[in-house]
Design a protein around this motif. Structure first.
Motif, PDB file in Angstrom:
ATOM      1  N   ILE A 131       0.853  -1.186   0.000  1.00  0.00           N
ATOM      2  CA  ILE A 131       0.000   0.000   0.000  1.00  0.00           C
ATOM      3  C   ILE A 131       0.891   1.238   0.000  1.00  0.00           C
ATOM      4  CG2 ILE A 131      -1.652   1.331   1.369  1.00  0.00           C
ATOM      5  CD1 ILE A 131      -2.791  -1.343   2.345  1.00  0.00           C
ATOM      6  N   ASP A 132       0.636   2.159  -0.908  1.00  0.00           N
ATOM      7  CA  ASP A 132       1.440   3.374  -1.054  1.00  0.00           C
ATOM      8  C   ASP A 132       1.047   4.382   0.026  1.00  0.00           C
ATOM      9  OD1 ASP A 132       2.956   5.516  -1.869  1.00  0.00           O
ATOM     10  OD2 ASP A 132       1.833   5.884  -3.729  1.00  0.00           O
ATOM     11  N   ILE A 133       2.004   4.775   0.865  1.00  0.00           N
ATOM     12  CA  ILE A 133       1.725   5.725   1.941  1.00  0.00           C
ATOM     13  C   ILE A 133       2.507   7.024   1.744  1.00  0.00           C
ATOM     14  CG2 ILE A 133       1.171   3.953   3.650  1.00  0.00           C
ATOM     15  CD1 ILE A 133       4.036   4.185   4.695  1.00  0.00           C
ATOM     16  N   SER A 134       3.083   7.217   0.571  1.00  0.00           N
ATOM     17  CA  SER A 134       3.989   8.344   0.356  1.00  0.00           C
ATOM     18  C   SER A 134       3.302   9.709   0.465  1.00  0.00           C
ATOM     19  CB  SER A 134       4.654   8.221  -1.025  1.00  0.00           C
ATOM     20  OG  SER A 134       3.677   8.221  -2.064  1.00  0.00           O
ATOM     21  N   ALA A 135       2.001   9.780   0.167  1.00  0.00           N
ATOM     22  CA  ALA A 135       1.314  11.082   0.192  1.00  0.00           C
ATOM     23  C   ALA A 135       0.688  11.399   1.542  1.00  0.00           C
ATOM     24  CB  ALA A 135       0.232  11.117  -0.887  1.00  0.00           C
ATOM     25  N   ILE A 136       0.712  10.449   2.471  1.00  0.00           N
ATOM     26  CA  ILE A 136       0.045  10.624   3.760  1.00  0.00           C
ATOM     27  C   ILE A 136       0.870  11.535   4.671  1.00  0.00           C
ATOM     28  CG2 ILE A 136      -0.929   9.459   5.763  1.00  0.00           C
ATOM     29  CD1 ILE A 136      -2.306   8.756   3.141  1.00  0.00           C
ATOM     30  N   SER A 137       0.206  12.466   5.343  1.00  0.00           N
ATOM     31  CA  SER A 137       0.895  13.359   6.273  1.00  0.00           C
ATOM     32  C   SER A 137       1.585  12.539   7.364  1.00  0.00           C
ATOM     33  CB  SER A 137      -0.100  14.327   6.912  1.00  0.00           C
ATOM     34  OG  SER A 137      -0.724  15.131   5.937  1.00  0.00           O
ATOM     35  N   PRO A 138       2.895  12.734   7.564  1.00  0.00           N
ATOM     36  CA  PRO A 138       3.647  11.920   8.529  1.00  0.00           C
ATOM     37  C   PRO A 138       3.082  11.961   9.945  1.00  0.00           C
ATOM     38  CG  PRO A 138       5.151  13.114   7.104  1.00  0.00           C
ATOM     39  CD  PRO A 138       3.777  13.651   6.810  1.00  0.00           C
ATOM     40  N   ASN A 139       2.558  13.114  10.377  1.00  0.00           N
ATOM     41  CA  ASN A 139       2.049  13.193  11.751  1.00  0.00           C
ATOM     42  C   ASN A 139       0.814  12.319  11.942  1.00  0.00           C
ATOM     43  OD1 ASN A 139       0.499  15.090  10.145  1.00  0.00           O
ATOM     44  ND2 ASN A 139      -0.311  15.937  12.047  1.00  0.00           N
ATOM     45  N   LEU A 140       0.031  12.125  10.886  1.00  0.00           N
ATOM     46  CA  LEU A 140      -1.137  11.256  10.979  1.00  0.00           C
ATOM     47  C   LEU A 140      -0.745   9.788  10.819  1.00  0.00           C
ATOM     48  CD1 LEU A 140      -3.771  13.284   8.905  1.00  0.00           C
ATOM     49  CD2 LEU A 140      -3.269  13.387  11.357  1.00  0.00           C
ATOM     50  N   LEU A 141       0.207   9.534   9.962  1.00  0.00           N
ATOM     51  CA  LEU A 141       0.667   8.166   9.720  1.00  0.00           C
ATOM     52  C   LEU A 141       1.309   7.573  10.969  1.00  0.00           C
ATOM     53  CD1 LEU A 141       0.740   6.228   7.274  1.00  0.00           C
ATOM     54  CD2 LEU A 141       3.067   7.021   6.847  1.00  0.00           C
ATOM     55  N   ALA A 143       0.465   7.418  13.970  1.00  0.00           N
ATOM     56  CA  ALA A 143      -0.417   6.678  14.883  1.00  0.00           C
ATOM     57  C   ALA A 143      -0.537   5.211  14.495  1.00  0.00           C
ATOM     58  CB  ALA A 143      -1.805   7.326  14.901  1.00  0.00           C
ATOM     59  N   GLY A 144      -0.184   4.872  13.255  1.00  0.00           N
ATOM     60  CA  GLY A 144      -0.256   3.487  12.815  1.00  0.00           C
ATOM     61  C   GLY A 144       1.095   2.832  12.679  1.00  0.00           C
ATOM     62  N   GLN A 145       2.104   3.407  13.323  1.00  0.00           N
ATOM     63  CA  GLN A 145       3.456   2.862  13.233  1.00  0.00           C
ATOM     64  C   GLN A 145       3.897   2.252  14.560  1.00  0.00           C
ATOM     65  OE1 GLN A 145       5.370   6.448  11.782  1.00  0.00           O
ATOM     66  NE2 GLN A 145       5.313   5.705   9.673  1.00  0.00           N
ATOM     67  N   SER A 146       4.612   1.163  14.466  1.00  0.00           N
ATOM     68  CA  SER A 146       5.120   0.483  15.656  1.00  0.00           C
ATOM     69  C   SER A 146       6.387  -0.265  15.278  1.00  0.00           C
ATOM     70  CB  SER A 146       4.067  -0.502  16.196  1.00  0.00           C
ATOM     71  OG  SER A 146       4.543  -1.183  17.341  1.00  0.00           O
ATOM     72  N   GLY A 147       7.438  -0.074  16.062  1.00  0.00           N
ATOM     73  CA  GLY A 147       8.688  -0.774  15.811  1.00  0.00           C
ATOM     74  C   GLY A 147       9.285  -0.488  14.449  1.00  0.00           C
ATOM     75  N   GLY A 148       9.028   0.698  13.910  1.00  0.00           N
ATOM     76  CA  GLY A 148       9.600   1.065  12.623  1.00  0.00           C
ATOM     77  C   GLY A 148       8.781   0.647  11.421  1.00  0.00           C
ATOM     78  N   ASP A 149       7.669  -0.072  11.640  1.00  0.00           N
ATOM     79  CA  ASP A 149       6.804  -0.506  10.544  1.00  0.00           C
ATOM     80  C   ASP A 149       5.487   0.266  10.568  1.00  0.00           C
ATOM     81  OD1 ASP A 149       8.440  -2.535   9.374  1.00  0.00           O
ATOM     82  OD2 ASP A 149       7.970  -3.829  11.075  1.00  0.00           O
ATOM     83  N   THR A 150       4.829   0.331   9.414  1.00  0.00           N
ATOM     84  CA  THR A 150       3.532   1.002   9.291  1.00  0.00           C
ATOM     85  C   THR A 150       2.468  -0.047   9.007  1.00  0.00           C
ATOM     86  OG1 THR A 150       4.623   2.969   8.400  1.00  0.00           O
ATOM     87  CG2 THR A 150       2.246   2.794   8.073  1.00  0.00           C
ATOM     88  N   TYR A 151       1.356   0.014   9.743  1.00  0.00           N
ATOM     89  CA  TYR A 151       0.360  -1.047   9.687  1.00  0.00           C
ATOM     90  C   TYR A 151      -0.992  -0.616   9.133  1.00  0.00           C
ATOM     91  CZ  TYR A 151       3.621  -3.910  12.310  1.00  0.00           C
ATOM     92  OH  TYR A 151       4.719  -4.641  12.697  1.00  0.00           O
ATOM     93  N   GLY A 152      -1.010   0.371   8.289  1.00  0.00           N
ATOM     94  CA  GLY A 152      -2.264   0.779   7.688  1.00  0.00           C
ATOM     95  C   GLY A 152      -2.196   2.217   7.217  1.00  0.00           C
ATOM     96  N   VAL A 153      -3.334   2.708   6.760  1.00  0.00           N
ATOM     97  CA  VAL A 153      -3.428   4.060   6.219  1.00  0.00           C
ATOM     98  C   VAL A 153      -4.552   4.798   6.944  1.00  0.00           C
ATOM     99  CG1 VAL A 153      -3.750   5.431   4.133  1.00  0.00           C
ATOM    100  CG2 VAL A 153      -2.749   3.148   3.977  1.00  0.00           C
ATOM    101  N   PRO A 154      -4.305   6.011   7.425  1.00  0.00           N
ATOM    102  CA  PRO A 154      -5.388   6.757   8.059  1.00  0.00           C
ATOM    103  C   PRO A 154      -6.467   7.105   7.051  1.00  0.00           C
ATOM    104  CG  PRO A 154      -3.460   8.165   7.782  1.00  0.00           C
ATOM    105  CD  PRO A 154      -3.042   6.771   7.429  1.00  0.00           C
ATOM    106  N   ILE A 155      -7.697   6.853   7.417  1.00  0.00           N
ATOM    107  CA  ILE A 155      -8.801   7.139   6.509  1.00  0.00           C
ATOM    108  C   ILE A 155      -9.185   8.607   6.584  1.00  0.00           C
ATOM    109  CG2 ILE A 155     -10.764   6.707   8.071  1.00  0.00           C
ATOM    110  CD1 ILE A 155     -11.869   4.919   5.733  1.00  0.00           C
ATOM    111  N   GLY A 156      -8.709   9.268   7.612  1.00  0.00           N
ATOM    112  CA  GLY A 156      -9.000  10.677   7.864  1.00  0.00           C
ATOM    113  C   GLY A 156      -8.729  10.950   9.326  1.00  0.00           C
ATOM    114  N   ALA A 157      -8.935  12.169   9.750  1.00  0.00           N
ATOM    115  CA  ALA A 157      -8.646  12.507  11.143  1.00  0.00           C
ATOM    116  C   ALA A 157      -9.586  13.598  11.629  1.00  0.00           C
ATOM    117  CB  ALA A 157      -7.193  12.967  11.293  1.00  0.00           C
ATOM    118  N   GLY A 381       1.858   7.742  19.172  1.00  0.00           N
ATOM    119  CA  GLY A 381       3.055   8.146  18.447  1.00  0.00           C
ATOM    120  C   GLY A 381       4.269   8.228  19.345  1.00  0.00           C
ATOM    121  N   ASP A 382       5.354   8.755  18.829  1.00  0.00           N
ATOM    122  CA  ASP A 382       6.625   8.800  19.547  1.00  0.00           C
ATOM    123  C   ASP A 382       7.042   7.399  19.980  1.00  0.00           C
ATOM    124  OD1 ASP A 382       6.679  11.587  19.309  1.00  0.00           O
ATOM    125  OD2 ASP A 382       5.551  11.851  21.164  1.00  0.00           O
TER     126      ASP A 382
END
Length: 425
Positions: A131-141, A143-157, A381-382
């Motif tokens: 899944i392409d996540i390159s256009a997603i705002s990093p601050n929103l993305l 919330a779906g990251q853990s251990g350096g990996d990304t586990y989905g795409v935010p549908i909105g906020a 996050g963080d």
């Protein structure tokens, strides 16, 4: 981590995942029952049918959301079998379904839950499912990251900001443009009180809602969740406590939910209310002129407020060939072409700058919310992940203790830090 390894590890770690749900439904969750419009067995169907689980039981088959799901299914050449669950119920069912090998093909979950499911081995990474996540705002993305990996795409906020009553401020001689930091906000509240009106209302209830509403002030002070008792963190508690002592905020905030806080603002007696995008419709129904500004940071600028909203993810499947179609479905729901429709259907701010710009252009009222979302951050996050709930509970307890006068802000936050450190040790 390969998909096959994820499938095996999910069986070994699901027990731990279930234990991590003790924090319950986080702020902004739905509390209704599964929709009667949901169809089919909740397990994964075979052939040309792909299952989608989401936390929107309020939407039936006639809704824009479900129509969009069906459209994405048609474009991918499959039939969508959709079930809507209450958020907490959905998370438990997702964990159990993964254990039983009956996970849905696409799972839409509240963003703080992503780390729980990821650590339990339930979800594939975006690298695995392509899944392409390159256009997603990093601050929103984040919330779906853990251990350096990304586990989905935010549908909105969605997030928090300050609603204000224009008539109350005018009567007190307050120019909203002058409210830029904590000092100017407090000065405005003092003028409002002197003019015979009420200051600010918010939710400080002893639940995740309380932490959710306190975080903009906590983060706006410069504090970090790993050090609750820092001078910055203490100053945020002292701000709220000072407002209560001076009569600039009501004692009811200690028990207020975001709903009851909004009901206080809707009386027309208050100058300000901290609340979210989900109250825009209610604001139009109040009968008085209102405006919205971002929550100010202590020394000026926009404070980081916590993000609400969901992630679209792809659970681990024994039949990994299904991922290609699942990727098409997720891309359809979250890609630029459909993101505007998705965000509009769910009353969210889109996760990409391109679509945010379109939202602001077509509905200028959303411009302030776009600004707030750009400054927002995920609670997990963080790299906090599943440690967040263990920090949040002592945090809301500290706020309650300080506001009630049971402890000083310094003691309340010192005790909270000790409790959080013990919990995540």
């Amino acid at each position: 981590m390969s998909a096959s390894k994820s499938a095996g590890s999910s069986r070994r770690t699901l027990g731990a995942g279930l234990a991590l749900l003790a924090a319950g439904c986080l702020a902004g969750c739905s509390t209704t029952s599964p929709t009667s419009g949901a169809t089919g067995d909740p397990g994964r169907a075979g052939g040309g049918t792909y299952t989608v689980w989401d936390p929107y039981p309020q939407y039936d088959g006639t809704s824009d959301w479900v129509r969009l799901l069906d459209t994405c299914g048609t474009q991918a050449g499959v039939t969508i079998e959709r079930t809507g669950y209450d958020t907490t119920d959905l998370t438990n069912k997702a964990l159990l379904a993964a254990q039983q090998g009956t996970a849905p093909d696409v799972l839409v979950v509240d963003n703080p839950v992503v780390s729980t499911l990821a650590e339990a081995g339930v979800l594939t990474t975006t690298a695995e499912n392509k899944i392409d996540i390159s256009a997603i705002s990093p601050n929103l993305l984040a919330a779906g990251q853990s251990g350096g990996d990304t586990y989905g795409v935010p549908i909105g906020a969605n997030t928090l900001a300050l609603y204000y009553n224009k008539a109350v401020l005018d009567r007190a001689g307050v120019d909203i443009a002058s409210v830029t930091d904590w000092a100017s906000l407090t000065a405005a509240l003092e003028k409002v009180k002197a003019a015979g009106r009420k200051g600010i209302t918010f939710s400080a209830i002893g639940t995740e809602e309380g932490s959710f509403q306190f975080l903009p002030w906590f983060w706006g002070s410069g504090a970090q969740l790993t050090e609750l008792d820092s001078p910055q963190g203490v100053s945020a508690v002292a701000l709220w406590t000072g407002w209560l002592k001076k009569g600039l905020a009501p004692n009811s905030v200690i028990n207020n939910t975001q709903t009851t806080s909004w009901q206080e603002f809707a009386t027309g007696e208050y100058a300000f209310a901290e609340n979210g995008t989900w109250q825009l419709a209610g604001a139009k129904e109040t009968g008085f002129a209102y405006g919205v500004i971002p929550v100010p940071a202590k020394d000026g600028g926009t404070a980081a407020a916590p993000t609400g909203g969901e992630f679209v993810s792809v659970p681990v499947q024994q039949d990994t060939a299904r991922y290609a179609t699942s990727q098409k479905l997720v891309t359809c729901l979250t890609g630029t072409d459909n993101s505007f429709a998705t965000a509009t259907a769910l009353s969210y701010i889109a996760p990409t700058e391109q679509v945010q710009t379109r939202q602001s252009s077509e509905n200028p009222e959303l411009a302030v919310w776009v600004k707030a979302v750009k400054a927002a951050k995920g609670r997990t996050g963080d790299d906090l992940g599943t440690r967040y709930p263990k920090i949040s509970e002592p945090l809301w307890g500290a706020v309650q203790a300080a506001l009630s006068g049971a402890k000083t802000p310094e003691r309340a936050m010192a005790d909270a830090q000790a409790a959080a450190a013990a919990a995540i040790r």
